[in-house]
Design an enzyme around this catalytic site. Structure first.
Site, PDB file in Angstrom:
ATOM      1  N   ASP A 120     -48.466 -10.689  23.997  1.00 57.38           N
ATOM      2  CA  ASP A 120     -48.437  -9.934  22.757  1.00 57.38           C
ATOM      3  C   ASP A 120     -47.476 -10.628  21.782  1.00 57.38           C
ATOM      4  OD1 ASP A 120     -49.288  -7.003  21.690  1.00 57.38           O
ATOM      5  OD2 ASP A 120     -47.186  -7.316  21.184  1.00 57.38           O
ATOM      6  N   ASP A 247     -58.856  -6.389  27.704  1.00 53.66           N
ATOM      7  CA  ASP A 247     -58.044  -6.251  26.491  1.00 53.66           C
ATOM      8  C   ASP A 247     -58.884  -6.565  25.256  1.00 53.66           C
ATOM      9  OD1 ASP A 247     -56.019  -5.983  24.650  1.00 53.66           O
ATOM     10  OD2 ASP A 247     -55.222  -7.983  24.976  1.00 53.66           O
ATOM     11  N   HIS A 277     -54.336  -4.334  28.026  1.00 53.03           N
ATOM     12  CA  HIS A 277     -53.429  -5.115  27.186  1.00 53.03           C
ATOM     13  C   HIS A 277     -52.094  -5.366  27.877  1.00 53.03           C
ATOM     14  CE1 HIS A 277     -51.932  -6.893  23.531  1.00 53.03           C
ATOM     15  NE2 HIS A 277     -50.900  -6.078  23.530  1.00 53.03           N
TER      16      HIS A 277
END
Length: 299
Positions: A120, A247, A277
């Site tokens: 991320d 994801d 995710h």
């Protein structure tokens, strides 16, 4: 005008399931940054960079096996997250400052020969650092992340997330972590993700992140990210992708990374099944095992 900075009281972190590591701190840009460390202090370093709106707690399933294998494992909290200080206005945060803050952490700890795992926003920051200081890194693992320049079309779920983060009157961090994980988180685990944010004054940093992602080619961060891509195009050390199968935000980004980074050509890659995710929550032990299979246990 001086920025207003909030510091989460230590009592908020008194009961963290599966995360008994003592806090460590350094100062960057007048702000206190937190990190945890495990394993031999003189061993090769493994750095774990989290994203939004999580903190180093996300890596609790990975820290122990990596440290037990003989590595020095370090997981910092980004400014605005976890136990790190939290400037109180969205305008207090920029992409460049996040890169500079983590870069200063690397410098103060004098880290070299680093194996990096980033996910991320950890990838948006980590891959910039790999591009800007490639000699610091011996090996890179990217899980559910990318380095955007504004030239890519962002998926619709991200646009919805961007609007939610900026305008929603509530920002339930524990529920957000649950929504991005396939595994059911316990009440204590969800509380651990809520712990850094006693009230909305502490959430400016995590609300700011989506708006800092380059969405157009003229974004302020685009030139630096393009320069980082040019450097990554010469990065020949092992570069692994480790993406989840579920994801919707980063799906397909692993293919672009493998195509563009030379170090990915001979490196092993994997798809983490039954994960979303926050793949560290869903399959952290499997991710650590994959990493160790490439790195080799030191003990």
């Amino acid at each position: 005008m001086p920025r207003e900075v909030f510091r989460t009281p230590d009592a908020r972190f008194a009961h963290l399931p599966g995360f008994a590591y003592p806090p460590r701190y350094i100062e960057v840009d007048g702000l206190r940054m937190h990190y945890v460390e495990a394993g031999p202090a003189d061993a090769p370093p493994v750095v774990l960079l989290h994203g939004e709106p999580s903190w180093s707690y996300l890596y609790r399933h990975m820290i122990a096996p990596l440290a037990a294998a003989g590595y020095r494992v370090l997981a910092p909290d980004l400014i605005g997250c976890g136990r790190s200080d939290k400037p109180g206005a969205i305008a207090d945060y920029s992409y460049a400052e996040h890169v500079a803050w983590i870069g200063a952490w690397f410098e103060q700890l004098a880290l070299k020969g680093v194996t990096l795992f980033c996910q991320d926003w950890g990838s948006l920051i980590g891959l910039r650092l790999v591009g800007e200081r490639p000699d610091t890194f011996a090996r890179v693992f990217v899980g559910n992340g990318f380095l955007p320049t504004g030239d890519e079309k962002m998926p619709m779920p991200f646009s919805a997330w961007r609007a939610f983060a900026r305008y929603s009157p509530v920002f339930p961090v524990g529920a957000i972590l649950q929504a991005g994980s396939r595994r059911w988180l316990s009440r204590g685990e969800r509380a651990a993700y809520n712990a850094p944010f006693p009230d909305k004054r502490y959430t400016a940093g995590i609300r700011a992140f989506p708006g800092l992602v380059p969405m157009t080619p003229d974004d302020p961060a685009t030139p630096a990210n393009r320069a980082a891509w040019q450097a990554l195009a010469c990065f020949s050390r092992p570069f692994h992708t480790c993406f989840a199968d579920g994801d919707p935000i980063t799906r397909g980004a692993d293919r672009a990374l493998r195509r563009r980074v030379p170090g990915a050509a001979e490196a092993a890659h994997t798809t983490i099944a039954r994960a979303r995710h926050f793949l560290q929550e869903d399959q952290g032990d499997k991710i650590a095992a994959f990493m160790l299979a490439q790195m080799g246990a030191l003990r």
